[in-house]
Motif scaffolding. Structure first.
Motif, mmCIF file in Angstrom:
data_model
loop_
_atom_site.group_PDB
_atom_site.id
_atom_site.type_symbol
_atom_site.label_atom_id
_atom_site.label_comp_id
_atom_site.label_asym_id
_atom_site.label_seq_id
_atom_site.Cartn_x
_atom_site.Cartn_y
_atom_site.Cartn_z
ATOM 1 N N GLY A 226 1.035 -1.508 0.167
ATOM 2 C CA GLY A 226 0.021 -0.298 -0.014
ATOM 3 C C GLY A 226 0.416 1.114 -0.046
ATOM 4 O O GLY A 226 0.110 2.280 0.284
ATOM 5 N N SER A 229 -0.447 3.590 -2.466
ATOM 6 C CA SER A 229 -2.124 3.790 -1.669
ATOM 7 C C SER A 229 -1.566 5.439 -0.593
ATOM 8 O O SER A 229 -2.248 6.040 -0.612
ATOM 9 C CB SER A 229 -2.745 2.746 -1.330
ATOM 10 O OG SER A 229 -3.796 2.355 -2.569
ATOM 11 N N ASN A 244 -3.992 -4.210 -7.573
ATOM 12 C CA ASN A 244 -3.652 -4.970 -6.611
ATOM 13 C C ASN A 244 -2.390 -5.717 -7.720
ATOM 14 O O ASN A 244 -1.963 -7.020 -5.973
ATOM 15 C CB ASN A 244 -4.423 -5.851 -6.273
ATOM 16 C CG ASN A 244 -5.731 -5.392 -5.621
ATOM 17 O OD1 ASN A 244 -5.416 -4.850 -4.764
ATOM 18 N ND2 ASN A 244 -7.281 -5.710 -6.734
ATOM 19 N N ASP A 302 1.510 -4.671 5.950
ATOM 20 C CA ASP A 302 0.445 -5.516 5.591
ATOM 21 C C ASP A 302 -0.421 -5.966 6.604
ATOM 22 O O ASP A 302 -0.241 -7.733 7.246
ATOM 23 C CB ASP A 302 0.371 -6.050 3.902
ATOM 24 C CG ASP A 302 -0.968 -6.718 3.683
ATOM 25 O OD1 ASP A 302 -1.794 -6.024 4.523
ATOM 26 O OD2 ASP A 302 -0.946 -7.631 2.699
ATOM 27 N N SER A 304 -3.489 -7.570 6.631
ATOM 28 C CA SER A 304 -4.883 -8.016 6.542
ATOM 29 C C SER A 304 -3.425 -9.626 5.882
ATOM 30 O O SER A 304 -4.127 -10.501 5.428
ATOM 31 C CB SER A 304 -5.134 -8.238 5.465
ATOM 32 O OG SER A 304 -4.062 -8.152 3.819
ATOM 33 N N ASN A 330 -0.953 -1.385 7.610
ATOM 34 C CA ASN A 330 -1.167 -0.761 6.747
ATOM 35 C C ASN A 330 -2.862 -1.931 6.652
ATOM 36 O O ASN A 330 -2.232 -2.765 6.875
ATOM 37 C CB ASN A 330 -1.009 -0.413 4.890
ATOM 38 C CG ASN A 330 -1.858 -0.250 4.584
ATOM 39 O OD1 ASN A 330 -2.838 0.943 5.118
ATOM 40 N ND2 ASN A 330 -1.765 -0.045 3.329
ATOM 41 N N LYS A 331 -3.602 -1.387 5.950
ATOM 42 C CA LYS A 331 -5.122 -2.030 5.652
ATOM 43 C C LYS A 331 -5.646 -2.319 6.722
ATOM 44 O O LYS A 331 -6.000 -3.754 7.310
ATOM 45 C CB LYS A 331 -4.947 -3.511 4.861
ATOM 46 C CG LYS A 331 -3.374 -3.105 3.120
ATOM 47 C CD LYS A 331 -3.676 -4.387 2.672
ATOM 48 C CE LYS A 331 -2.835 -4.140 1.480
ATOM 49 N NZ LYS A 331 -2.732 -5.193 0.489
ATOM 50 N N ASP A 333 -8.620 -1.427 6.950
ATOM 51 C CA ASP A 333 -10.331 -1.657 6.489
ATOM 52 C C ASP A 333 -10.253 -3.115 6.561
ATOM 53 O O ASP A 333 -11.694 -3.326 5.888
ATOM 54 C CB ASP A 333 -10.306 -0.816 5.469
ATOM 55 C CG ASP A 333 -9.179 -1.489 4.569
ATOM 56 O OD1 ASP A 333 -9.426 -1.552 3.306
ATOM 57 O OD2 ASP A 333 -8.213 -0.867 5.227
ATOM 58 N N ALA A 334 -8.826 -4.444 6.091
ATOM 59 C CA ALA A 334 -9.324 -5.458 6.185
ATOM 60 C C ALA A 334 -9.438 -6.226 6.915
ATOM 61 O O ALA A 334 -9.348 -5.965 8.145
ATOM 62 C CB ALA A 334 -8.358 -5.436 4.896
ATOM 63 N N GLU A 336 -8.550 -8.499 10.259
ATOM 64 C CA GLU A 336 -6.503 -8.468 11.071
ATOM 65 C C GLU A 336 -6.161 -9.954 10.862
ATOM 66 O O GLU A 336 -6.684 -9.464 11.446
ATOM 67 C CB GLU A 336 -7.342 -7.209 11.928
ATOM 68 C CG GLU A 336 -5.650 -7.438 12.667
ATOM 69 C CD GLU A 336 -5.780 -6.228 13.613
ATOM 70 O OE1 GLU A 336 -5.571 -7.317 15.469
ATOM 71 O OE2 GLU A 336 -6.814 -5.605 13.767
ATOM 72 N N SER A 355 -5.312 3.011 7.397
ATOM 73 C CA SER A 355 -6.138 2.446 6.143
ATOM 74 C C SER A 355 -5.546 3.120 5.344
ATOM 75 O O SER A 355 -6.158 3.967 4.936
ATOM 76 C CB SER A 355 -7.203 1.951 6.013
ATOM 77 O OG SER A 355 -7.805 1.606 5.503
ATOM 78 N N LYS A 357 -6.569 3.156 2.738
ATOM 79 C CA LYS A 357 -7.695 3.183 0.955
ATOM 80 C C LYS A 357 -8.471 3.991 1.609
ATOM 81 O O LYS A 357 -9.234 5.295 1.176
ATOM 82 C CB LYS A 357 -7.374 2.385 0.869
ATOM 83 C CG LYS A 357 -8.993 1.118 0.429
ATOM 84 C CD LYS A 357 -9.440 0.071 0.083
ATOM 85 C CE LYS A 357 -10.449 -0.029 -0.927
ATOM 86 N NZ LYS A 357 -10.507 -1.443 -1.435
#
Length: 451
Positions: A226, A229, A244, A302, A304, A330-331, A333-334, A336, A355, A357
């Motif tokens: 990310g 992003s 992606n 990451d 996620s 990061n992430k 929002d995804a 965990e 996040s 994103k």
């Protein structure tokens, strides 16, 4: 030479609304009257008229004359405010030179201001820094020095040293009074406080340098965590392509953005991993170079997924560099799969969860970056932005330290006098009172033409 008259275009090259030609020196008024005929001028008052050479109209312009010593240079100084035609202003300058001026060297107007006592050397250097400032913080720091804040601090230290020297020299001059022990006892806390003050001022250089030059931050990590992003989220623009597909970023991408008045130069890098792809390998190499050139690296993981060997490979590259480290998970929002405790256990540091994103945690990250940029910044008015000044301050502190050590060891006060005089001279290199001609030449050659 300061007894001749110089001239130069003081505005940037190219086409603009107005172009200014500056003239300074003993014959500035005479040159101005030849170029812009007029019986007399009133100090500081702009007048409108024509510039003609042998009857040919060169321009319709405004002229102003400042009589010495009430001018920027401390000499008679004139300005011609012409139309901003590159060709037109060049023709007017040629005429000015024909009428008795010579072309000015870079920084020569400000050099004359320094030599004529209109400013000290720290203020002269601040002029150059203010002109080249790339951020509000840099402009503010240089403008403070231009107003004399650093000069006042340095002079206050020199005044304290002068008082200390007077006390020490009295001991040397009148040994029969047996004042050595008493004087040392009184001066030691004063000198120790002064040494701490000099070192504290020198320590503002880190924040001052960032204010002046900006903060270089690199985004690093394995592919597809990310980074691109995050660059887009921090800068508020779609600067980097986001997909992606791991390895989308093949080269470094730099974008500047303003953070609380500080210029931040953010570099997105290719993901660091072992690869047989020749183009991607070159991208990885450039990523490593970008890390080495940056002050701060944001290491992205990451949240996620799980920690992989590629994460360790990226971390090893970061540890080889001199960049400070900020770890980001990061992430958010995804789903965990990686916790802060996992990262702490693996890399020894708690990460900041974000996040890129959705923007969650981005404001907190920006605050962390601002705190990093401004750490070591004190409540003092002065930020040291010049490496030359840092060396002079630290050298003066070391010389005061030698004097302190000599007093504590009961060494002859003659030695203390030598150390304190050396400290005074070191500080004089900042104001210009004891600086060499070579250093002065080096400083003013960095200036733009016409300043």
């Amino acid at each position: 030479m300061t007894n001749d008259t110089i001239a130069a275009i003081a505005t940037p090259p190219g086409t603009g609304g107005v172009a200014v030609i500056r003239i300074s020196g003993p014959d500035a008024e005479a040159v101005l009257k030849k170029v812009f005929p007029r019986d007399s001028f009133t100090h500081g008052q702009l007048v409108y008229g024509s510039i003609r050479r042998e009857g040919e109209l060169l321009d319709m312009a405004m002229a102003v004359l400042f009589y010495a010593p009430k001018s920027y240079t401390g000499e008679h100084t004139a300005e011609l405010h012409c139309h901003g035609s590159a060709v037109g202003v060049r023709r007017v300058l040629d005429y000015v030179l024909e009428c008795g001026a010579r072309p000015a060297q870079p920084g020569e107007f400000t050099r004359r201001a320094f030599l004529n006592g209109k400013m000290d050397l720290s203020q002269a250097e601040a002029v150059c820094d203010f002109i080249s400032a790339s951020s509000r913080a840099g402009a503010k720091a240089s403008l403070g020095q231009l107003a004399g804040t650093l000069k006042k601090r340095v002079l206050s230290f020199q005044d304290m040293l002068t008082d200390a020297l007077a006390r020490v020299e009295a001991v040397v001059e009148y040994p029969e009074e047996d004042l050595e022990e008493e004087t040392a006892e009184e001066l030691l806390p004063i000198l120790e406080k002064m040494q701490a003050g000099l070192l504290g001022l020198a320590d503002t250089y880190r924040a001052g340098r960032i204010a002046k030059e900006g903060l270089r931050v690199v985004l690093a990590g394995k592919p597809n965590v990310g980074k691109s992003s995050l660059l887009n989220a921090l800068t508020g623009m779609d600067r980097a392509i986001v997909t992606n597909v791991p390895g989308t970023t093949r080269d470094t991408i730099e974008q500047e953005f303003d953070l609380g008045g500080i210029a931040v130069y953010l570099t997105d890098t290719a993901g660091i991993r072992s690869t047989d792809d020749e183009i991607e390998a070159q991208g990885v190499k450039r990523s490593e170079n970008a890390i080495n050139e940056s002050k701060l690296a944001i290491f992205m993981l990451d949240g996620s997924g799980e920690i992989t060997e590629e994460d360790h490979l990226a971390m090893r590259a970061l540890k080889k560099s001199k960049a400070d480290l900020l770890v980001v998970l990061n992430k958010l929002d995804a789903c965990e799969r990686l916790s802060e405790e996992d990262v702490k256990r693996e890399f020894g540091v708690f990460p900041l969860r974000i996040s890129a994103k959705t923007g969650a945690g981005i404001d907190t990250l920006k605050q962390k970056l601002l705190e990093y940029a401004e750490q070591d910044k004190t409540a003092a008015e002065v930020l040291i932005t010049n490496e030359r000044h840092v060396f002079a301050l630290r050298r003066a502190a070391d010389e005061i330290g030698e004097a302190i050590a000599a007093m504590k060891q009961g060494i002859d006060m003659d030695c203390v006098t030598i150390d304190l005089n050396a400290a005074w001279a070191s500080l004089g290199e900042i104001t210009g009172k004891t600086v060499s001609e070579e250093i002065i030449d080096r400083i003013f050659t960095k200036f733009c033409l016409g300043k």
